[in-house]
Scaffold this active site. Structure first.
Site, PDB file in Angstrom:
ATOM      1  N   ASP A  34      44.688  -1.174 -12.189  1.00  0.00           N
ATOM      2  CA  ASP A  34      43.233  -1.312 -12.081  1.00  0.00           C
ATOM      3  C   ASP A  34      42.687  -0.118 -11.299  1.00  0.00           C
ATOM      4  OD1 ASP A  34      41.185  -4.092 -12.226  1.00  0.00           O
ATOM      5  OD2 ASP A  34      40.503  -2.248 -11.262  1.00  0.00           O
ATOM      6  N   THR A  37      36.995  -0.022  -9.928  1.00  0.00           N
ATOM      7  CA  THR A  37      35.607   0.438 -10.022  1.00  0.00           C
ATOM      8  C   THR A  37      34.759  -0.559  -9.231  1.00  0.00           C
ATOM      9  OG1 THR A  37      35.102  -0.951 -11.938  1.00  0.00           O
ATOM     10  CG2 THR A  37      36.049   1.238 -12.391  1.00  0.00           C
ATOM     11  N   ALA A  83      40.952  -4.048 -18.898  1.00  0.00           N
ATOM     12  CA  ALA A  83      40.219  -2.957 -18.230  1.00  0.00           C
ATOM     13  C   ALA A  83      39.108  -2.456 -19.127  1.00  0.00           C
ATOM     14  CB  ALA A  83      41.171  -1.820 -17.894  1.00  0.00           C
ATOM     15  N   THR A 131      35.169  -8.570 -27.436  1.00  0.00           N
ATOM     16  CA  THR A 131      33.934  -9.364 -27.263  1.00  0.00           C
ATOM     17  C   THR A 131      33.296  -9.749 -28.597  1.00  0.00           C
ATOM     18  OG1 THR A 131      31.647  -9.128 -26.517  1.00  0.00           O
ATOM     19  CG2 THR A 131      32.789  -7.109 -26.959  1.00  0.00           C
ATOM     20  N   ASP A 132      32.501 -10.821 -28.564  1.00  0.00           N
ATOM     21  CA  ASP A 132      31.731 -11.220 -29.754  1.00  0.00           C
ATOM     22  C   ASP A 132      30.602 -10.239 -30.049  1.00  0.00           C
ATOM     23  OD1 ASP A 132      30.105 -11.871 -27.552  1.00  0.00           O
ATOM     24  OD2 ASP A 132      29.612 -13.881 -28.255  1.00  0.00           O
ATOM     25  N   GLU A 133      30.283  -9.371 -29.070  1.00  0.00           N
ATOM     26  CA  GLU A 133      29.128  -8.484 -29.250  1.00  0.00           C
ATOM     27  C   GLU A 133      29.356  -7.456 -30.359  1.00  0.00           C
ATOM     28  OE1 GLU A 133      27.107  -7.183 -25.729  1.00  0.00           O
ATOM     29  OE2 GLU A 133      27.853  -8.881 -24.568  1.00  0.00           O
ATOM     30  N   TYR A 157      27.704  -0.458 -24.958  1.00  0.00           N
ATOM     31  CA  TYR A 157      28.874  -1.277 -24.592  1.00  0.00           C
ATOM     32  C   TYR A 157      29.551  -1.836 -25.835  1.00  0.00           C
ATOM     33  CZ  TYR A 157      31.391  -5.579 -23.379  1.00  0.00           C
ATOM     34  OH  TYR A 157      32.341  -6.572 -23.299  1.00  0.00           O
ATOM     35  N   LYS A 161      33.345  -1.079 -27.447  1.00  0.00           N
ATOM     36  CA  LYS A 161      34.361  -2.119 -27.662  1.00  0.00           C
ATOM     37  C   LYS A 161      34.744  -2.169 -29.150  1.00  0.00           C
ATOM     38  CE  LYS A 161      35.872  -4.663 -25.080  1.00  0.00           C
ATOM     39  NZ  LYS A 161      37.039  -4.565 -24.152  1.00  0.00           N
TER      40      LYS A 161
HETATM   41  N1  LIG Z   1      32.814 -11.219 -19.133  1.00  0.00           N
HETATM   42  C1  LIG Z   1      32.642 -11.689 -20.364  1.00  0.00           C
HETATM   43  O1  LIG Z   1      31.836 -12.598 -20.578  1.00  0.00           O
HETATM   44  C2  LIG Z   1      33.457 -11.131 -21.504  1.00  0.00           C
HETATM   45  C3  LIG Z   1      33.374 -11.757 -22.751  1.00  0.00           C
HETATM   46  C4  LIG Z   1      34.160 -11.286 -23.797  1.00  0.00           C
HETATM   47  C5  LIG Z   1      34.999 -10.198 -23.603  1.00  0.00           C
HETATM   48  N2  LIG Z   1      35.048  -9.585 -22.376  1.00  0.00           N
HETATM   49  C6  LIG Z   1      35.979  -8.452 -22.205  1.00  0.00           C
HETATM   50  O2  LIG Z   1      36.962  -8.872 -21.279  1.00  0.00           O
HETATM   51  C7  LIG Z   1      37.405  -7.756 -20.504  1.00  0.00           C
HETATM   52  C8  LIG Z   1      37.275  -8.081 -19.040  1.00  0.00           C
HETATM   53  O3  LIG Z   1      35.906  -8.378 -18.756  1.00  0.00           O
HETATM   54  P1  LIG Z   1      35.423  -8.728 -17.287  1.00  0.00           P
HETATM   55  O4  LIG Z   1      34.173  -9.479 -17.409  1.00  0.00           O
HETATM   56  O5  LIG Z   1      36.550  -9.275 -16.512  1.00  0.00           O
HETATM   57  O6  LIG Z   1      35.090  -7.269 -16.748  1.00  0.00           O
HETATM   58  P2  LIG Z   1      34.888  -6.779 -15.237  1.00  0.00           P
HETATM   59  O7  LIG Z   1      33.870  -5.689 -15.329  1.00  0.00           O
HETATM   60  O8  LIG Z   1      34.681  -7.925 -14.321  1.00  0.00           O
HETATM   61  O9  LIG Z   1      36.316  -6.156 -14.856  1.00  0.00           O
HETATM   62  C9  LIG Z   1      36.791  -4.956 -15.420  1.00  0.00           C
HETATM   63  C10 LIG Z   1      37.984  -4.509 -14.596  1.00  0.00           C
HETATM   64  O10 LIG Z   1      38.500  -3.309 -15.192  1.00  0.00           O
HETATM   65  C11 LIG Z   1      38.687  -2.338 -14.169  1.00  0.00           C
HETATM   66  N3  LIG Z   1      38.511  -1.010 -14.782  1.00  0.00           N
HETATM   67  C12 LIG Z   1      37.346  -0.464 -15.238  1.00  0.00           C
HETATM   68  N4  LIG Z   1      37.581   0.773 -15.708  1.00  0.00           N
HETATM   69  C13 LIG Z   1      38.913   1.007 -15.559  1.00  0.00           C
HETATM   70  C14 LIG Z   1      39.763   2.101 -15.870  1.00  0.00           C
HETATM   71  N5  LIG Z   1      39.289   3.216 -16.434  1.00  0.00           N
HETATM   72  N6  LIG Z   1      41.081   1.994 -15.586  1.00  0.00           N
HETATM   73  C15 LIG Z   1      41.575   0.870 -15.008  1.00  0.00           C
HETATM   74  N7  LIG Z   1      40.822  -0.180 -14.663  1.00  0.00           N
HETATM   75  C16 LIG Z   1      39.506  -0.112 -14.950  1.00  0.00           C
HETATM   76  C17 LIG Z   1      37.651  -2.659 -13.108  1.00  0.00           C
HETATM   77  O11 LIG Z   1      38.006  -2.125 -11.843  1.00  0.00           O
HETATM   78  C18 LIG Z   1      37.652  -4.171 -13.145  1.00  0.00           C
HETATM   79  O12 LIG Z   1      38.650  -4.700 -12.284  1.00  0.00           O
HETATM   80  C19 LIG Z   1      36.545  -6.567 -20.946  1.00  0.00           C
HETATM   81  O13 LIG Z   1      37.288  -5.820 -21.856  1.00  0.00           O
HETATM   82  C20 LIG Z   1      35.348  -7.197 -21.640  1.00  0.00           C
HETATM   83  O14 LIG Z   1      34.870  -6.363 -22.646  1.00  0.00           O
HETATM   84  C21 LIG Z   1      34.299 -10.029 -21.323  1.00  0.00           C
END
Ligand SMILES: NC(=O)c1ccc[n+]([C@@H]2O[C@H](COP(=O)([O-])OP(=O)(O)OC[C@H]3O[C@@H](n4cnc5c(N)ncnc54)[C@H](O)[C@@H]3O)[C@@H](O)[C@H]2O)c1
Length: 335
Positions: A34, A37, A83, A131-133, A157, A161
């Site tokens: 990780d 960020t 990530a 994601t569904d987006e 975004y 994805k």
């Molecule tokens: N949150 C939602 O509702 C949701 C829904 C569907 C899919 N997703 C997907 O699930 C995944 C996780 O989402 P989330 O909500 O936990 O995101 P988040 O933003 O809470 O966490 C992202 C994590 O990735 C790390 N990160 C960012 N850039 C990085 C890099 N270059 N190298 C290493 N680490 C890095 C950040 O430090 C953080 O810990 C994402 O891929 C997102 O697209 C999220």
């Protein structure tokens, strides 16, 4: 040989919840990569960092030297990629980081897995969390999107994805990399960075601050508890068909305004408000450009083929979540 999972983004919202569940369910090693960020927070996983089978590596998924070394030194057998840059508003203001992490980062991970596994794909898996987006915006009467629906991403975004999903597909079709791809709806739960709708509204409401709602607030999202998402991911890792895509969703479509109102009611209940409802703090603000009106997923493939259904209900979870953020306000203020 015991498996070694590389969990990228394991200090973020979904990654940290997944790590906690994976720790209970596997006797293999868990390596977290990780970049920490603004969205990553070691406090999310501090109880796990001292465990002998858990290792945290501070680094970036776009750093190919580092990622290749991790594959070599740890004999990675599974990758679960969380990530990402994940916030639509930030992608509108500064798309570059989204292109870098969400596209170049996934390319780097795919290449490292391909090179390290070198055609020996036995008991190897690369699961990419998406994601569904990517399916774009639906009209009120459109049927929910299944896994064969065309991609129509509208925000930087969603398009980053979508691009990463295409890379994952291509590395499977071209190089035979054993990939799994999941597209999930909006998650809610503990340890979500308070820029996203639910934690932002809960924390503002608890502090008596204004509650911003984009436009008319009638944008529809499907909602899934993060623990249901993580259970689905574990099931897909265990029994999913390599090369396939699975939609994951809660069958729980709500307008943003409804979510905000439910949170207000739960906050009123918790704080025992006698001086009028927190709903009076709701403020409609200028809508986000290109704001998608509705997302909705058909998840029957996952239900039918792997027997998965969601267990948590949004209506009972909201009061629990309000209490969680209330009791963890110190955590929320840390970043
Ligand atoms: N949150 C939602 O509702 C949701 C829904 C569907 C899919 N997703 C997907 O699930 C995944 C996780 O989402 P989330 O909500 O936990 O995101 P988040 O933003 O809470 O966490 C992202 C994590 O990735 C790390 N990160 C960012 N850039 C990085 C890099 N270059 N190298 C290493 N680490 C890095 C950040 O430090 C953080 O810990 C994402 O891929 C997102 O697209 C999220």
């Amino acid at each position: 040989m015991k498996p070694t999972w590389l969990i990228t983004g394991g200090a973020g919202f979904i990654g940290s919840n997944f790590l906690r569940l994976a720790y209970q369910r596997t006797d293999g090693r868990l390596v977290i990569l990780d970049a920490l960020t603004y969205a990553g927070n070691l406090a999310n996983i501090k109880d796990l960092l001292t465990q002998p089978n858990v290792e945290f590596i501070h680094g970036d998924i776009t750093d190919s030297d580092l990622v290749e070394k991790i594959f070599q030194n740890h004999n990675i057998t599974q990758v679960i990629n969380f990530a990402a840059e994940s916030h639509v508003d930030r992608s509108i203001l500064g798309p570059k980081a989204f292109i870098k992490t969400n596209i170049e980062g996934v390319f780097t991970l795919l290449e490292a897995a391909k090179n390290a596994w070198n055609g020996n794909f036995n008991n190897r898996l690369f699961l990419h969390v998406s994601t569904d987006e990517v399916y774009g915006s639906l009209k009120p009467n459109d049927s929910p999107r299944d896994e064969t629906a065309p991609y129509r991403p509208n925000s930087p975004y969603a398009s980053s994805k979508a691009a990463s999903d295409h890379l994952v597909r291509a590395w499977n079709k071209t190089y035979g990399l054993p990939t799994l791809l999941t597209n999930c709806t909006n998650n809610y739960g503990p340890w979500q960075f308070p820029e996203k709708l639910i934690p932002l509204v809960i924390l503002n409401a608890l502090d008596g601050k204004e509650l911003p709602v984009y436009g008319d607030g009638l944008q529809i999202r499907d909602w899934l508890h993060v623990s249901d998402h993580c259970e689905a991911l574990l099931l897909i890792l265990e029994r999913g068909k390599v090369g396939e895509t699975y939609n994951i969703g809660g069958n729980c479509e709500r307008t943003n305004l409804t979510i905000v109102e439910r949170i207000c009611d739960a906050v009123d209940g918790l704080l025992d408000k006698k001086m009028g409802s927190t709903r009076s703090l709701i403020r409609h603000v200028t809508d986000r450009p290109g704001h998608d009106r509705r997302y909705s997923l058909n998840t029957s493939k996952l239900n039918r083929e792997l027997g998965w259904t969601s267990k948590q209900s949004l209506d009972t979870s909201i009061p629990e979540l309000v209490r969680w953020y209330f009791e963890n306000r110190e955590w929320a203020g840390k970043k």
